[in-house]
Motif scaffolding. Sequence first.
Motif, PDB file in Angstrom:
ATOM      1  N   MET A   1       4.738  -2.565  -0.693  1.00 33.64           N
ATOM      2  CA  MET A   1       4.183  -3.323  -1.378  1.00 33.64           C
ATOM      3  C   MET A   1       2.387  -2.235  -2.143  1.00 33.64           C
ATOM      4  N   PHE A   2       2.117  -1.952  -1.788  1.00 32.83           N
ATOM      5  CA  PHE A   2       1.801  -1.043  -2.589  1.00 32.83           C
ATOM      6  C   PHE A   2       2.296   0.495  -3.195  1.00 32.83           C
ATOM      7  N   GLY A   3       1.112   0.546  -4.207  1.00 36.08           N
ATOM      8  CA  GLY A   3       1.465   2.389  -4.480  1.00 36.08           C
ATOM      9  C   GLY A   3       0.726   3.106  -3.614  1.00 36.08           C
ATOM     10  N   SER A   4       1.339   4.675  -4.105  1.00 37.87           N
ATOM     11  CA  SER A   4       0.250   5.127  -3.481  1.00 37.87           C
ATOM     12  C   SER A   4      -1.265   5.345  -4.192  1.00 37.87           C
ATOM     13  N   GLU A   5      -2.295   5.333  -2.989  1.00 38.44           N
ATOM     14  CA  GLU A   5      -3.511   5.153  -2.643  1.00 38.44           C
ATOM     15  C   GLU A   5      -4.493   6.553  -3.985  1.00 38.44           C
ATOM     16  N   GLU A   6      -3.416   7.295  -2.990  1.00 37.06           N
ATOM     17  CA  GLU A   6      -3.907   8.893  -4.114  1.00 37.06           C
ATOM     18  C   GLU A   6      -3.498   8.765  -5.423  1.00 37.06           C
ATOM     19  N   SER A   7      -1.752   8.379  -5.806  1.00 41.38           N
ATOM     20  CA  SER A   7      -1.687   7.797  -7.295  1.00 41.38           C
ATOM     21  C   SER A   7      -2.406   7.125  -7.646  1.00 41.38           C
ATOM     22  N   VAL A   8      -2.619   6.115  -7.475  1.00 42.59           N
ATOM     23  CA  VAL A   8      -3.565   5.173  -8.232  1.00 42.59           C
ATOM     24  C   VAL A   8      -5.069   5.800  -8.316  1.00 42.59           C
ATOM     25  N   THR A   9      -5.555   6.160  -7.639  1.00 46.27           N
ATOM     26  CA  THR A   9      -7.218   6.840  -7.406  1.00 46.27           C
ATOM     27  C   THR A   9      -6.744   7.781  -8.627  1.00 46.27           C
ATOM     28  N   LYS A  10      -5.988   8.751  -8.756  1.00 46.66           N
ATOM     29  CA  LYS A  10      -5.934  10.341  -9.616  1.00 46.66           C
ATOM     30  C   LYS A  10      -5.757   9.441 -11.224  1.00 46.66           C
ATOM     31  N   GLN A  11      -4.708   8.156 -11.639  1.00 51.09           N
ATOM     32  CA  GLN A  11      -4.157   7.391 -12.472  1.00 51.09           C
ATOM     33  C   GLN A  11      -5.353   7.156 -13.141  1.00 51.09           C
ATOM     34  N   PHE A  12      -6.214   6.397 -12.434  1.00 51.56           N
ATOM     35  CA  PHE A  12      -7.441   5.289 -13.017  1.00 51.56           C
ATOM     36  C   PHE A  12      -8.739   6.161 -12.891  1.00 51.56           C
ATOM     37  N   ASN A  13      -8.795   7.621 -11.915  1.00 47.69           N
ATOM     38  CA  ASN A  13     -10.552   7.980 -12.010  1.00 47.69           C
ATOM     39  C   ASN A  13     -11.593   7.231 -11.247  1.00 47.69           C
ATOM     40  N   LEU A  14     -11.206   6.927 -10.312  1.00 45.70           N
ATOM     41  CA  LEU A  14     -10.716   5.283  -9.304  1.00 45.70           C
ATOM     42  C   LEU A  14     -11.852   6.252  -7.947  1.00 45.70           C
ATOM     43  N   PRO A  15     -13.223   5.857  -7.390  1.00 46.84           N
ATOM     44  CA  PRO A  15     -13.253   6.362  -5.743  1.00 46.84           C
ATOM     45  C   PRO A  15     -12.288   5.341  -5.002  1.00 46.84           C
ATOM     46  N   PRO A  16     -12.007   6.347  -3.604  1.00 50.33           N
ATOM     47  CA  PRO A  16     -11.167   5.255  -2.363  1.00 50.33           C
ATOM     48  C   PRO A  16     -12.001   4.152  -2.649  1.00 50.33           C
ATOM     49  N   GLU A  17     -13.035   3.625  -2.196  1.00 59.14           N
ATOM     50  CA  GLU A  17     -13.356   2.036  -2.514  1.00 59.14           C
ATOM     51  C   GLU A  17     -13.476   1.278  -3.106  1.00 59.14           C
ATOM     52  N   ASP A  18     -13.091   1.959  -4.298  1.00 64.04           N
ATOM     53  CA  ASP A  18     -12.860   0.316  -5.258  1.00 64.04           C
ATOM     54  C   ASP A  18     -11.669   0.280  -5.491  1.00 64.04           C
ATOM     55  N   ILE A  19     -10.969   1.225  -4.656  1.00 69.83           N
ATOM     56  CA  ILE A  19      -8.871   1.168  -5.107  1.00 69.83           C
ATOM     57  C   ILE A  19      -9.099   0.479  -3.872  1.00 69.83           C
ATOM     58  N   GLU A  20      -9.988   0.426  -2.625  1.00 76.50           N
ATOM     59  CA  GLU A  20      -9.579  -0.707  -1.761  1.00 76.50           C
ATOM     60  C   GLU A  20     -10.180  -1.999  -2.665  1.00 76.50           C
ATOM     61  N   LEU A  21     -11.695  -1.657  -2.963  1.00 72.29           N
ATOM     62  CA  LEU A  21     -11.242  -3.293  -3.185  1.00 72.29           C
ATOM     63  C   LEU A  21      -9.762  -3.800  -4.609  1.00 72.29           C
ATOM     64  N   TYR A  22      -9.799  -3.631  -5.445  1.00 73.28           N
ATOM     65  CA  TYR A  22      -8.416  -3.702  -6.261  1.00 73.28           C
ATOM     66  C   TYR A  22      -7.632  -3.755  -5.131  1.00 73.28           C
ATOM     67  N   ARG A  23      -7.949  -3.159  -4.438  1.00 73.08           N
ATOM     68  CA  ARG A  23      -6.495  -3.856  -3.755  1.00 73.08           C
ATOM     69  C   ARG A  23      -6.559  -5.496  -2.629  1.00 73.08           C
ATOM     70  N   LYS A  24      -7.443  -5.833  -2.260  1.00 72.49           N
ATOM     71  CA  LYS A  24      -8.077  -6.953  -1.685  1.00 72.49           C
ATOM     72  C   LYS A  24      -7.794  -8.081  -2.852  1.00 72.49           C
ATOM     73  N   VAL A  25      -7.998  -7.791  -4.347  1.00 73.67           N
ATOM     74  CA  VAL A  25      -8.601  -8.539  -5.048  1.00 73.67           C
ATOM     75  C   VAL A  25      -7.027  -8.889  -5.555  1.00 73.67           C
ATOM     76  N   PHE A  26      -6.068  -7.698  -5.299  1.00 78.04           N
ATOM     77  CA  PHE A  26      -4.669  -7.953  -6.019  1.00 78.04           C
ATOM     78  C   PHE A  26      -3.529  -8.576  -4.748  1.00 78.04           C
ATOM     79  N   SER A  27      -4.225  -8.326  -3.247  1.00 80.46           N
ATOM     80  CA  SER A  27      -3.236  -9.501  -2.291  1.00 80.46           C
ATOM     81  C   SER A  27      -3.922 -11.038  -2.595  1.00 80.46           C
ATOM     82  N   GLU A  28      -5.150 -10.855  -3.165  1.00 79.87           N
ATOM     83  CA  GLU A  28      -5.799 -12.364  -2.806  1.00 79.87           C
ATOM     84  C   GLU A  28      -5.012 -13.191  -4.505  1.00 79.87           C
TER      85      GLU A  28
END
Length: 159
Positions: A1-28
């Motif tokens: 369902m989700f793209g690679s966390e690593e690719s999104v982290t690199k693409q948007f220069n975001l810390p991993p904790e932000d990516i996890e928050l974004y994933r939760k928001v996406f799921s909601e």
Amino acid sequence: MFGSEESVTKQFNLPPEDIELYRKVFSEFDRNKDGTISAVELQSAFRTAGHNPTEAEVQDMINITDTNNTGKLEWDEFANLLATKLAEREEEADYKETFRVFSKDDEGCITMEEMKFVLCQLCTSDEAEKIIEVVDRNGDGKISFSEFRCMMGANPILL
């Protein structure tokens, strides 16, 4: 369902904790759990957050961000949209804070004297006056927040 966390982290220069928050928001936001966010789901999410964009505004956001033209946002497209919107908010907060530094009297504007004092630290008095003349678009002798934003390179505030 989700793209690679690593690719999104690199693409948007975001810390991993932000990516996890974004994933939760996406799921909601993905209420029907199909792995995408439709215009209806996105508009509902904005309204839940206290914003009231029109259907056209929501569709424009999707059209700009939907790189594979499905009419819906997948995870990486959503992460891009969210990162962009959050960066815009942060930039706006920076403009407001900088404006407050320049505006010493809290009247909601920067007087010509205040602006000239600051500009004269960077250029000649004549150059400062020319800059002020260009920035003061309505010619009222004061720099409004909207005029200041434009001077700093932001898009004008449209009312």
